[in-house]
Design an enzyme around this catalytic site. Structure first.
Site, mmCIF file in Angstrom:
data_model
loop_
_atom_site.group_PDB
_atom_site.id
_atom_site.type_symbol
_atom_site.label_atom_id
_atom_site.label_comp_id
_atom_site.label_asym_id
_atom_site.label_seq_id
_atom_site.Cartn_x
_atom_site.Cartn_y
_atom_site.Cartn_z
ATOM 1 N N ARG A 103 56.783 -27.511 -67.521
ATOM 2 C CA ARG A 103 58.094 -27.845 -68.112
ATOM 3 C C ARG A 103 58.908 -26.565 -68.108
ATOM 4 O O ARG A 103 58.569 -25.593 -68.786
ATOM 5 C CB ARG A 103 57.938 -28.369 -69.544
ATOM 6 C CG ARG A 103 59.257 -28.343 -70.310
ATOM 7 C CD ARG A 103 59.225 -29.074 -71.614
ATOM 8 N NE ARG A 103 59.222 -30.507 -71.393
ATOM 9 C CZ ARG A 103 59.534 -31.417 -72.328
ATOM 10 N NH1 ARG A 103 59.849 -31.033 -73.554
ATOM 11 N NH2 ARG A 103 59.520 -32.694 -72.052
ATOM 12 N N HIS A 130 63.085 -35.745 -65.018
ATOM 13 C CA HIS A 130 61.997 -35.955 -65.992
ATOM 14 C C HIS A 130 61.204 -37.198 -65.563
ATOM 15 O O HIS A 130 61.246 -38.244 -66.216
ATOM 16 C CB HIS A 130 62.591 -36.131 -67.390
ATOM 17 C CG HIS A 130 61.607 -35.935 -68.514
ATOM 18 N ND1 HIS A 130 60.274 -35.655 -68.310
ATOM 19 C CD2 HIS A 130 61.781 -35.997 -69.868
ATOM 20 C CE1 HIS A 130 59.663 -35.551 -69.487
ATOM 21 N NE2 HIS A 130 60.552 -35.748 -70.441
ATOM 22 N N GLN A 133 58.704 -39.151 -67.940
ATOM 23 C CA GLN A 133 59.377 -39.947 -68.966
ATOM 24 C C GLN A 133 59.755 -41.327 -68.431
ATOM 25 O O GLN A 133 59.482 -42.353 -69.048
ATOM 26 C CB GLN A 133 60.635 -39.207 -69.438
ATOM 27 C CG GLN A 133 61.410 -39.957 -70.505
ATOM 28 C CD GLN A 133 60.620 -40.076 -71.792
ATOM 29 O OE1 GLN A 133 60.118 -39.083 -72.292
ATOM 30 N NE2 GLN A 133 60.487 -41.286 -72.324
ATOM 31 N N ASP A 222 70.103 -40.757 -74.567
ATOM 32 C CA ASP A 222 69.384 -39.484 -74.693
ATOM 33 C C ASP A 222 70.334 -38.529 -75.413
ATOM 34 O O ASP A 222 71.521 -38.840 -75.591
ATOM 35 C CB ASP A 222 69.028 -38.979 -73.278
ATOM 36 C CG ASP A 222 68.196 -37.691 -73.280
ATOM 37 O OD1 ASP A 222 67.719 -37.288 -74.365
ATOM 38 O OD2 ASP A 222 68.040 -37.081 -72.195
ATOM 39 N N CYS A 262 64.365 -41.553 -74.854
ATOM 40 C CA CYS A 262 63.192 -40.742 -74.486
ATOM 41 C C CYS A 262 62.667 -39.940 -75.669
ATOM 42 O O CYS A 262 61.509 -39.532 -75.668
ATOM 43 C CB CYS A 262 63.546 -39.815 -73.330
ATOM 44 S SG CYS A 262 64.955 -38.751 -73.685
ATOM 45 N N ARG A 290 53.736 -42.366 -72.651
ATOM 46 C CA ARG A 290 53.635 -41.055 -71.999
ATOM 47 C C ARG A 290 52.165 -40.706 -71.783
ATOM 48 O O ARG A 290 51.774 -40.179 -70.744
ATOM 49 C CB ARG A 290 54.310 -39.976 -72.859
ATOM 50 C CG ARG A 290 55.826 -40.074 -72.974
ATOM 51 C CD ARG A 290 56.518 -39.789 -71.655
ATOM 52 N NE ARG A 290 56.206 -38.464 -71.146
ATOM 53 C CZ ARG A 290 56.783 -37.327 -71.555
ATOM 54 N NH1 ARG A 290 57.744 -37.357 -72.446
ATOM 55 N NH2 ARG A 290 56.423 -36.152 -71.045
HETATM 56 N N1 CP Z 1 60.554 -37.091 -74.344
HETATM 57 C C1 CP Z 1 59.998 -35.880 -74.277
HETATM 58 O O1 CP Z 1 59.764 -35.316 -73.195
HETATM 59 O O2 CP Z 1 59.647 -35.361 -75.495
HETATM 60 P P1 CP Z 1 59.261 -33.846 -75.782
HETATM 61 O O3 CP Z 1 60.475 -33.012 -75.412
HETATM 62 O O4 CP Z 1 58.962 -33.788 -77.252
HETATM 63 O O5 CP Z 1 58.091 -33.466 -74.955
HETATM 64 N N1 NVA Z 2 67.588 -34.529 -71.659
HETATM 65 C C1 NVA Z 2 66.695 -34.014 -72.652
HETATM 66 C C2 NVA Z 2 65.389 -34.732 -72.585
HETATM 67 C C3 NVA Z 2 64.390 -34.313 -73.634
HETATM 68 C C4 NVA Z 2 63.081 -35.012 -73.478
HETATM 69 C C5 NVA Z 2 66.513 -32.518 -72.459
HETATM 70 O O1 NVA Z 2 66.374 -32.080 -71.315
HETATM 71 O O2 NVA Z 2 66.513 -31.789 -73.448
#
Ligand code: CP
Ligand code: NVA
Length: 318
Positions: A103, A130, A133, A222, A262, A290
């Site tokens: 990530r 993502h 997700q 989101d 998400c 997930r």
């Molecule tokens: N939806 C998601 O990826 O959650 P986190 O950012 O908590 O991992």
């Molecule tokens: N769009 C958001 C998703 C978090 C899971 C971000 O990138 O912060």
């Protein structure tokens, strides 16, 4: 054969459907208390350059349930590629681990990691995509609606990383996806072009809320400011305010429309409490899934054949 999981755009329709089937199996086994440990003795490195609740817990729990072990590398001070080059990170990790979850900010860095690492690489969020997700979301959507055909999902808000993965999904699976966003916050032109060129359903982008929500079976939102955009929070709050998913906005979709997010949710900003907590909100089913979809992805990428090699290693060693 899947080698890495960097973008849904890299997968075929059959590969996506296969992962969803496996995710359903994982869920059934977990619910039935059945042990399944095909990755006994394998290690997953988990690189976190951004915060997480769901991703961290589901990957670490998932690899453990599959018989393996997760090593968390949390480096918010030095992003991937800053302390040493991405190829060198890949060549080090290859000597120790069997899979790499990442990530980070740069999507290109994840591609580079996948190019240099023999170990399979899983994208657990970049600024651009993502995919884990959306695979989990898709599993939840199918559980509640039976199939994707004739479904319309309205993505309300920012044309961000999660939205881009939905458009990639629509390029492979027959479903209708509509982005409903303020002017200037559309998904990037390349993603839209790819989705439109490949979509079996209808993919649209509109600034008109009523038009975008008309006939929607699922309303997705989101955060307005994603991780890394924190300094834009106040400015975005003003621009996105009309796009808040509240009961008035939900009433523009089908009467039985599902609500999806998400998470994390900023209650009172992009979504109101009544919508988040309504009976047709499936946000925690998405979160649960997930675990199941990522276990399916890890099994597909990291399972070794009799030669001791994963599909990616075998392909590379000829
Ligand atoms: N939806 C998601 O990826 O959650 P986190 O950012 O908590 O991992
Ligand atoms: N769009 C958001 C998703 C978090 C899971 C971000 O990138 O912060």
């Amino acid at each position: 054969m899947l080698h890495d999981f960097v973008s849904l755009a890299d997968l075929t329709t059959d590969e996506i459907l296969g992962l969803l089937e496996q995710a359903d199996d994982m869920k059934r086994m977990r619910r039935g208390g059945k042990t399944y440990r095909p990755l006994e003795g394998e290690t997953l490195a988990m690189i976190f350059d951004k915060p997480s609740l769901r991703t961290r817990v589901t990957f670490e729990t998932g690899i453990f349930q599959l018989g393996g072990h997760g090593v968390v590398m949390q480096s918010e001070k030095a992003r991937l590629g800053e302390r040493e080059s991405v190829p060198d990170v890949a060549r080090n990790l290859d000597r120790w681990v069997d899979g790499i979850m990442v990530r980070t900010f740069s999507h290109e860095a994840v591609r580079e990691l996948a190019d240099y690492a023999d170990a399979p690489v899983i994208n657990a969020l970049t600024d651009k995509e993502h995919p884990c997700q959306v695979l989990a979301d898709a599993q939840a959507l199918r559980e509640h609606r039976g199939d994707f055909a004739n479904i319309k999902l309205a993505f309300v808000g920012d044309g961000n990383n999660v939205c881009a993965s939905w458009f990639h999904f629509a390029a492979r699976i027959p479903i209708n996806v509509s982005l409903v966003c303020p002017q200037g916050y559309e998904i990037d032109a390349e993603t839209l072009k790819f989705a439109k060129a490949n979509a079996k359903g209808v993919v649209t982008v509109t600034n008109d809320i009523e038009e975008g929500l008309r006939g929607a079976d699922a309303v997705y939102t989101d955060v307005w400011a994603s991780m890394g955009q924190e300094e834009e929070t106040a400015a975005r709050a003003r621009v996105f305010a009309p796009y808040q998913v509240n009961s008035k906005l939900m009433a523009m979709a089908k009467p039985d429309a599902l609500f999806m997010h998400c998470l994390p949710a900023h209650r009172g900003s992009e979504v109101t409490d009544d919508v988040m907590d309504a009976p047709n909100s499936i946000v925690f089913d998405e979160a649960e899934n997930r675990l199941h979809v990522q276990k399916a992805v890890m099994v597909a990428l990291m399972s070794r054949s009799k030669d001791g090699l994963s599909p990616k290693q075998r392909a590379r060693r000829g």
